[in-house]
Enzyme design. Structure first.
Site, PDB file in Angstrom:
ATOM      1  N   THR A 134      61.050 -43.601  38.847  1.00  0.00           N
ATOM      2  CA  THR A 134      60.037 -44.136  37.740  1.00  0.00           C
ATOM      3  C   THR A 134      59.174 -45.191  38.262  1.00  0.00           C
ATOM      4  OG1 THR A 134      58.814 -44.485  35.732  1.00  0.00           O
ATOM      5  CG2 THR A 134      60.737 -44.819  35.799  1.00  0.00           C
ATOM      6  N   ASP A 135      57.511 -45.495  38.351  1.00  0.00           N
ATOM      7  CA  ASP A 135      56.715 -46.330  38.797  1.00  0.00           C
ATOM      8  C   ASP A 135      57.185 -47.616  36.969  1.00  0.00           C
ATOM      9  OD1 ASP A 135      55.918 -45.257  36.249  1.00  0.00           O
ATOM     10  OD2 ASP A 135      53.081 -45.401  37.520  1.00  0.00           O
ATOM     11  N   GLU A 136      57.706 -47.326  36.728  1.00  0.00           N
ATOM     12  CA  GLU A 136      57.823 -47.745  35.279  1.00  0.00           C
ATOM     13  C   GLU A 136      58.952 -49.069  35.832  1.00  0.00           C
ATOM     14  OE1 GLU A 136      57.784 -46.890  31.364  1.00  0.00           O
ATOM     15  OE2 GLU A 136      57.117 -45.243  31.043  1.00  0.00           O
ATOM     16  N   TYR A 159      64.275 -47.797  28.742  1.00  0.00           N
ATOM     17  CA  TYR A 159      64.162 -46.670  29.274  1.00  0.00           C
ATOM     18  C   TYR A 159      63.753 -47.705  30.229  1.00  0.00           C
ATOM     19  CZ  TYR A 159      61.045 -43.179  31.733  1.00  0.00           C
ATOM     20  OH  TYR A 159      61.239 -42.357  32.920  1.00  0.00           O
ATOM     21  N   LYS A 163      66.612 -46.629  34.261  1.00  0.00           N
ATOM     22  CA  LYS A 163      65.973 -46.632  35.569  1.00  0.00           C
ATOM     23  C   LYS A 163      66.325 -47.143  36.304  1.00  0.00           C
ATOM     24  CE  LYS A 163      64.462 -42.885  35.651  1.00  0.00           C
ATOM     25  NZ  LYS A 163      65.342 -41.249  35.411  1.00  0.00           N
TER      26      LYS A 163
HETATM   27  P1  NAD Z   1      62.050 -35.390  29.322  1.00  0.00           P
HETATM   28  O1  NAD Z   1      62.247 -35.613  28.403  1.00  0.00           O
HETATM   29  O2  NAD Z   1      60.651 -33.920  29.236  1.00  0.00           O
HETATM   30  O3  NAD Z   1      63.629 -34.210  30.038  1.00  0.00           O
HETATM   31  C1  NAD Z   1      64.758 -35.023  30.728  1.00  0.00           C
HETATM   32  C2  NAD Z   1      65.779 -33.415  30.257  1.00  0.00           C
HETATM   33  O4  NAD Z   1      66.979 -34.266  30.471  1.00  0.00           O
HETATM   34  C3  NAD Z   1      66.056 -33.113  28.619  1.00  0.00           C
HETATM   35  O5  NAD Z   1      65.463 -31.438  28.787  1.00  0.00           O
HETATM   36  C4  NAD Z   1      66.651 -33.253  28.240  1.00  0.00           C
HETATM   37  O6  NAD Z   1      67.454 -32.645  27.614  1.00  0.00           O
HETATM   38  C5  NAD Z   1      68.064 -33.337  30.101  1.00  0.00           C
HETATM   39  N1  NAD Z   1      68.795 -34.645  29.543  1.00  0.00           N
HETATM   40  C6  NAD Z   1      68.637 -35.975  28.970  1.00  0.00           C
HETATM   41  N2  NAD Z   1      69.919 -36.541  28.579  1.00  0.00           N
HETATM   42  C7  NAD Z   1      71.338 -35.662  29.178  1.00  0.00           C
HETATM   43  C8  NAD Z   1      72.460 -35.310  29.905  1.00  0.00           C
HETATM   44  N3  NAD Z   1      73.220 -36.831  29.291  1.00  0.00           N
HETATM   45  N4  NAD Z   1      73.129 -33.957  31.067  1.00  0.00           N
HETATM   46  C9  NAD Z   1      71.889 -33.326  30.776  1.00  0.00           C
HETATM   47  N5  NAD Z   1      70.910 -33.056  31.203  1.00  0.00           N
HETATM   48  C10 NAD Z   1      70.285 -34.278  30.088  1.00  0.00           C
HETATM   49  O7  NAD Z   1      62.215 -35.600  30.278  1.00  0.00           O
HETATM   50  P2  NAD Z   1      60.953 -35.321  31.635  1.00  0.00           P
HETATM   51  O8  NAD Z   1      59.167 -36.236  31.083  1.00  0.00           O
HETATM   52  O9  NAD Z   1      60.649 -34.060  32.420  1.00  0.00           O
HETATM   53  O10 NAD Z   1      61.536 -36.155  32.803  1.00  0.00           O
HETATM   54  C11 NAD Z   1      62.126 -36.217  34.128  1.00  0.00           C
HETATM   55  C12 NAD Z   1      62.509 -37.516  35.094  1.00  0.00           C
HETATM   56  O11 NAD Z   1      61.216 -37.886  35.179  1.00  0.00           O
HETATM   57  C13 NAD Z   1      63.455 -38.894  34.533  1.00  0.00           C
HETATM   58  O12 NAD Z   1      64.614 -39.228  35.182  1.00  0.00           O
HETATM   59  C14 NAD Z   1      61.868 -39.882  34.019  1.00  0.00           C
HETATM   60  O13 NAD Z   1      62.572 -41.191  34.231  1.00  0.00           O
HETATM   61  C15 NAD Z   1      61.090 -39.389  35.626  1.00  0.00           C
HETATM   62  N6  NAD Z   1      59.405 -39.367  34.919  1.00  0.00           N
HETATM   63  C16 NAD Z   1      59.076 -38.924  34.029  1.00  0.00           C
HETATM   64  C17 NAD Z   1      57.442 -39.030  34.168  1.00  0.00           C
HETATM   65  C18 NAD Z   1      56.354 -38.482  33.153  1.00  0.00           C
HETATM   66  O14 NAD Z   1      55.759 -39.096  33.041  1.00  0.00           O
HETATM   67  N7  NAD Z   1      57.299 -37.275  32.504  1.00  0.00           N
HETATM   68  C19 NAD Z   1      56.743 -39.791  35.453  1.00  0.00           C
HETATM   69  C20 NAD Z   1      57.932 -40.257  35.968  1.00  0.00           C
HETATM   70  C21 NAD Z   1      58.986 -40.024  36.004  1.00  0.00           C
HETATM   71  P1  TYD Z   2      54.044 -41.968  26.666  1.00  0.00           P
HETATM   72  O1  TYD Z   2      53.297 -40.867  26.708  1.00  0.00           O
HETATM   73  O2  TYD Z   2      54.743 -42.541  26.087  1.00  0.00           O
HETATM   74  O3  TYD Z   2      53.729 -42.515  28.718  1.00  0.00           O
HETATM   75  P2  TYD Z   2      54.896 -44.221  28.926  1.00  0.00           P
HETATM   76  O4  TYD Z   2      55.452 -44.808  28.061  1.00  0.00           O
HETATM   77  O5  TYD Z   2      55.773 -43.673  29.285  1.00  0.00           O
HETATM   78  O6  TYD Z   2      53.956 -44.539  30.316  1.00  0.00           O
HETATM   79  O7  TYD Z   2      52.727 -43.015  26.529  1.00  0.00           O
HETATM   80  C1  TYD Z   2      51.822 -43.569  27.851  1.00  0.00           C
HETATM   81  C2  TYD Z   2      51.181 -44.068  27.512  1.00  0.00           C
HETATM   82  O8  TYD Z   2      50.536 -44.412  25.780  1.00  0.00           O
HETATM   83  C3  TYD Z   2      51.713 -45.724  27.316  1.00  0.00           C
HETATM   84  O9  TYD Z   2      50.238 -46.943  27.650  1.00  0.00           O
HETATM   85  C4  TYD Z   2      51.884 -46.206  25.314  1.00  0.00           C
HETATM   86  C5  TYD Z   2      50.198 -45.134  24.824  1.00  0.00           C
HETATM   87  N1  TYD Z   2      50.566 -44.199  23.906  1.00  0.00           N
HETATM   88  C6  TYD Z   2      49.666 -44.065  22.707  1.00  0.00           C
HETATM   89  O10 TYD Z   2      48.241 -45.668  22.573  1.00  0.00           O
HETATM   90  N2  TYD Z   2      49.930 -43.673  21.486  1.00  0.00           N
HETATM   91  C7  TYD Z   2      51.205 -42.798  21.666  1.00  0.00           C
HETATM   92  O11 TYD Z   2      51.282 -42.831  20.074  1.00  0.00           O
HETATM   93  C8  TYD Z   2      51.888 -43.458  22.625  1.00  0.00           C
HETATM   94  C9  TYD Z   2      52.937 -42.527  22.819  1.00  0.00           C
HETATM   95  C10 TYD Z   2      51.632 -43.486  23.476  1.00  0.00           C
END
Ligand code: NAD
Ligand code: TYD
Length: 348
Positions: A134-136, A159, A163
């Site tokens: 992630t960019d985070e 988090y 990561k």
């Molecule tokens: P999500 O929370 O929707 O899904 C995560 C999945 O992992 C869930 O289905 C959960 O049951 C499973 N899981 C958790 N712990 C586990 C374990 N120990 N063993 C097996 N399965 C397990 O998350 P997401 O948004 O789909 O993110 C997926 C990946 O992408 C993560 O690594 C996250 O850091 C990365 N990512 C997400 C975003 C975003 O905007 N959602 C952006 C950049 C990177």
């Molecule tokens: P989020 O969807 O939790 O993703 P991330 O923290 O991984 O970027 O949040 C996206 C942005 O929205 C973040 O700057 C926090 C903000 N946010 C709110 O303002 N209110 C909310 O209830 C939530 C969940 C997020």
């Protein structure tokens, strides 16, 4: 420019976290665009994992689902020995607010689970590994800054710290043991099947339920938004053509403030600013994420296909049309979380 033109074409891939948001979209994407690759989809089915996200794949002979934990070394070893030649790790604990509440085991999965996978791959040196990051991990960027792959880690919450730990371990295994591994770092994703604890589905489902939307702080925090299908295509592009040991940033470069995002959602849903409730900020809330993804575009030729304005409208529409899906996800454990997170959050 990369001089290495080798292309990895997986015969059988393990996708972990496949019942989550990105993992399930990736499974669907792969079954459409890579018909010759069979999938072993693994997920522990935590609160964030939902088998309904994989609906439609059950009858597909190129798809198999295994309920399991990436920390289970014995299970992972067994799965990898069944003709698998690549692993994409999308399993993680992913919600910043939950990591701040201290509930789920972020380090256990995001660091420990990655190490279990790396150890298993170390025993099978021909295997390809992609760590979805992630960019985070770069933390907040200043007003004119954009993080590239050389930018130092500066995670700002538990988090992103965990990561970062998973990324560092992956790079250490590449260096120490020559693993054939790559890392992707993407900006915020949007699209179908995202858990309604995340901002876009949360705001849409709140508005559908006639509730206000809780905007943290002054709402001027900035995020870049990429459609999940574009992220899936980028992950596969890096899996197939990325240089071993390298990191690839991925972004749409479509960066907006949370306030602007909220206004757009509210407008698409035919509401007005009275639906917006400013609430107490997230502790340590990163002000601005900004990525430079010139490397994946220049070296591997990836480009996003979705424009945020169109993709956001389609995504809002998807949540409007799939209220059964979100109401199931919003029941049970989610209600307790919502109460803990927002119940006593003071409006500002
Ligand atoms: P999500 O929370 O929707 O899904 C995560 C999945 O992992 C869930 O289905 C959960 O049951 C499973 N899981 C958790 N712990 C586990 C374990 N120990 N063993 C097996 N399965 C397990 O998350 P997401 O948004 O789909 O993110 C997926 C990946 O992408 C993560 O690594 C996250 O850091 C990365 N990512 C997400 C975003 C975003 O905007 N959602 C952006 C950049 C990177
Ligand atoms: P989020 O969807 O939790 O993703 P991330 O923290 O991984 O970027 O949040 C996206 C942005 O929205 C973040 O700057 C926090 C903000 N946010 C709110 O303002 N209110 C909310 O209830 C939530 C969940 C997020």
């Amino acid at each position: 420019m990369s001089t290495d033109t080798s292309v990895f074409q997986a015969k059988r891939l393990v996708v972990t976290g496949a019942a989550g948001f990105i993992g399930s979209n990736l499974a669907h994407w792969l079954r459409v665009h890579r018909r010759d690759t069979s999938l072993v989809c693994v997920d522990a089915l935590t609160y964030a994992g939902n088998l309904a996200n994989l609906a439609g794949l059950e009858q597909d002979t190129g798809f198999q689902f295994v309920r399991g934990d990436i920390r289970d070394a014995e299970l992972i070893g067994r799965l990898l020995d069944a003709g698998v030649d690549g692993v994409i790790n999308a399993a993680a604990h992913t919600h910043v607010d939950r990591s701040l509440l201290g509930g789920d085991d972020f380090a256990g999965t995001n660091v420990g689970g990655v190490q279990v996978l790396l150890e298993a791959i170390k025993q099978r040196p021909e295997m390809r590994f992609l760590q979805v990051s992630t960019d985070e991990v770069y933390g907040a960027q200043g007003p004119d800054e954009r993080a590239d792959e050389e930018t130092a880690y500066r995670p700002g919450n538990p988090y992103s710290a965990t990561k970062s730990g998973g990324d560092l371990l992956t790079l250490a295994y590449v260096r120490s043991f020559g693993l054939n591994a790559v890392i992707t770092r993407c900006c915020n994703n949007y699209g179908p099947f995202q858990h309604p604890e995340k901002v876009i589905p949360l705001f849409v489902t709140n508005l559908l339920a006639g509730k206000p939307v809780p905007l943290y702080g002054d709402g001027l925090h900035e995020r870049e938004w990429l459609h999940v299908e574009d992220h899936c295509a980028a992950i596969v592009c890096v899996l197939e053509t990325g240089r071993a040991g390298d990191i690839y940033n991925i972004t749409s470069s479509e960066r907006i403030t949370n306030l602007e995002l909220t206004r757009r959602i509210v407008e698409i849903m035919g509401r007005d600013e009275r639906s917006i409730r400013y609430v107490q900020d997230r502790p340590g809330h990163d002000r601005r994420y900004a990525l430079n993804d010139g490397k994946i575009r220049g070296e591997l030729g990836w480009r996003p296909r979705h424009l945020f304005a169109d993709g956001l409208k389609q995504t809002v529409q998807w949540y409007i049309e799939h209220q059964d899906w979100s109401s199931t996800v919003r029941s049970g454990e989610y209600r307790n979380y919502y109460e803990r997170q927002y119940g006593r959050r003071i409006a500002t």
